[in-house]
Design a protein around this motif. Sequence first.
Motif, short mmCIF file in Angstrom:
data_model
loop_
_atom_site.label_atom_id
_atom_site.label_comp_id
_atom_site.label_asym_id
_atom_site.label_seq_id
_atom_site.Cartn_x
_atom_site.Cartn_y
_atom_site.Cartn_z
N GLU A 1 41.09 34.13 41.64
CA GLU A 1 40.03 34.87 40.80
C GLU A 1 40.21 36.41 41.38
O GLU A 1 39.92 37.29 40.37
N LEU A 2 39.98 36.72 42.44
CA LEU A 2 40.13 38.14 42.84
C LEU A 2 41.10 38.60 42.54
O LEU A 2 40.97 40.05 42.09
N ARG A 3 42.21 37.97 42.53
CA ARG A 3 43.70 39.21 42.17
C ARG A 3 43.51 39.14 40.73
O ARG A 3 43.87 40.14 40.01
N GLU A 4 43.20 37.98 39.92
CA GLU A 4 43.34 37.91 38.50
C GLU A 4 42.26 39.12 37.83
O GLU A 4 42.59 40.14 37.03
N GLU A 5 41.11 39.36 38.58
CA GLU A 5 39.94 40.14 37.87
C GLU A 5 40.18 41.55 38.44
O GLU A 5 39.70 42.53 37.69
N ALA A 6 40.36 41.69 39.44
CA ALA A 6 40.38 43.09 40.16
C ALA A 6 41.79 43.53 40.59
O ALA A 6 41.93 44.68 41.34
N GLY A 7 42.86 42.58 40.94
CA GLY A 7 43.95 43.04 41.53
C GLY A 7 44.18 42.94 43.00
O GLY A 7 45.24 43.45 43.50
N LEU A 8 43.11 42.78 43.61
CA LEU A 8 43.05 42.55 44.95
C LEU A 8 44.00 41.16 45.55
O LEU A 8 43.60 40.16 45.13
N ASP B 1 45.01 43.73 50.03
CA ASP B 1 45.76 44.60 49.70
C ASP B 1 45.69 45.16 48.00
O ASP B 1 45.38 44.11 47.51
N PRO B 2 45.62 46.36 47.67
CA PRO B 2 45.68 46.77 46.17
C PRO B 2 46.68 46.16 45.56
O PRO B 2 47.95 45.93 45.97
N GLY B 3 46.46 45.55 44.20
CA GLY B 3 47.60 45.15 43.39
C GLY B 3 47.17 45.36 41.87
O GLY B 3 46.27 46.16 41.60
N GLU B 4 47.66 44.71 41.12
CA GLU B 4 47.38 44.76 39.49
C GLU B 4 46.79 43.66 39.25
O GLU B 4 47.11 42.52 39.46
N PRO B 5 45.71 43.86 38.37
CA PRO B 5 44.94 42.45 38.00
C PRO B 5 45.74 41.79 37.11
O PRO B 5 46.62 42.44 36.29
N THR B 6 45.93 40.53 36.90
CA THR B 6 46.81 39.63 36.06
C THR B 6 45.99 39.16 35.02
O THR B 6 46.46 38.51 33.87
N SER B 7 44.74 39.21 35.15
CA SER B 7 43.85 38.97 33.92
C SER B 7 43.96 39.55 32.70
O SER B 7 43.71 40.89 33.12
N ARG B 8 44.16 39.29 31.33
CA ARG B 8 44.22 40.09 30.34
C ARG B 8 43.02 40.07 29.36
O ARG B 8 42.77 38.82 28.90
N GLY B 9 42.21 41.10 29.17
CA GLY B 9 41.12 41.08 28.17
C GLY B 9 39.94 40.34 28.70
O GLY B 9 38.81 40.25 27.84
N GLU B 10 39.82 39.93 29.99
CA GLU B 10 38.54 39.48 30.42
C GLU B 10 37.67 40.67 31.00
O GLU B 10 36.41 40.49 31.11
N ILE B 11 38.04 41.28 31.84
CA ILE B 11 37.51 42.46 32.56
C ILE B 11 37.65 43.78 31.81
O ILE B 11 38.75 44.46 31.62
#
Length: 156
Positions: free
Chosen positions: A71-78, A110-120
């Motif tokens: 969820e952290l990766r999906e929503e914030a890219g972390l 580490d910073p990354g790219e969020p993977t959730s689309r349209g949720e955040i």
Amino acid sequence: MTWRIHVEPFTRPLFFAWSRLTRGKTLGVRAVATDAGGRVLLVRHTYLKGWWLPGGGVDRGETTQAAVVRELREEAGLIARSAPRLVSIHSNERFFPGDHVAVFIIDAFDPGEPTSRGEIAEVGWFSPAALPADVNRGCRARLAEIFDGAPVSDLW
């Protein structure tokens, strides 16, 4: 505000009914991630009002630790570099009977790219002493428990 915020109160009963039929009890997770300056990460959804700790539901066959990392990766890219540390578990009966929320601290990422689309709709970093006025009530209580030493409640 997006159209999803206005539609969500009408679709919530359908989501709850589906969840109850497929799960019986539900389990969610929330992540408390802080940056080097001590600011805490919050997200604003496209379908709920206010700011929330990143998180969501635990999928069938998934551990709570894996769910909070996902969820952290999906929503914030972390991208978590350390194992999540469980700090509390809460009953969310007020919002949805049978629901529980596990809160984890993630110390390194580490910073990354969020993977959730349209949720955040938005991601932000805030001082625990200067949170936005519209932080979700349960999230605000969890942050007070973690950062201010408030007594831990078993209710979300």
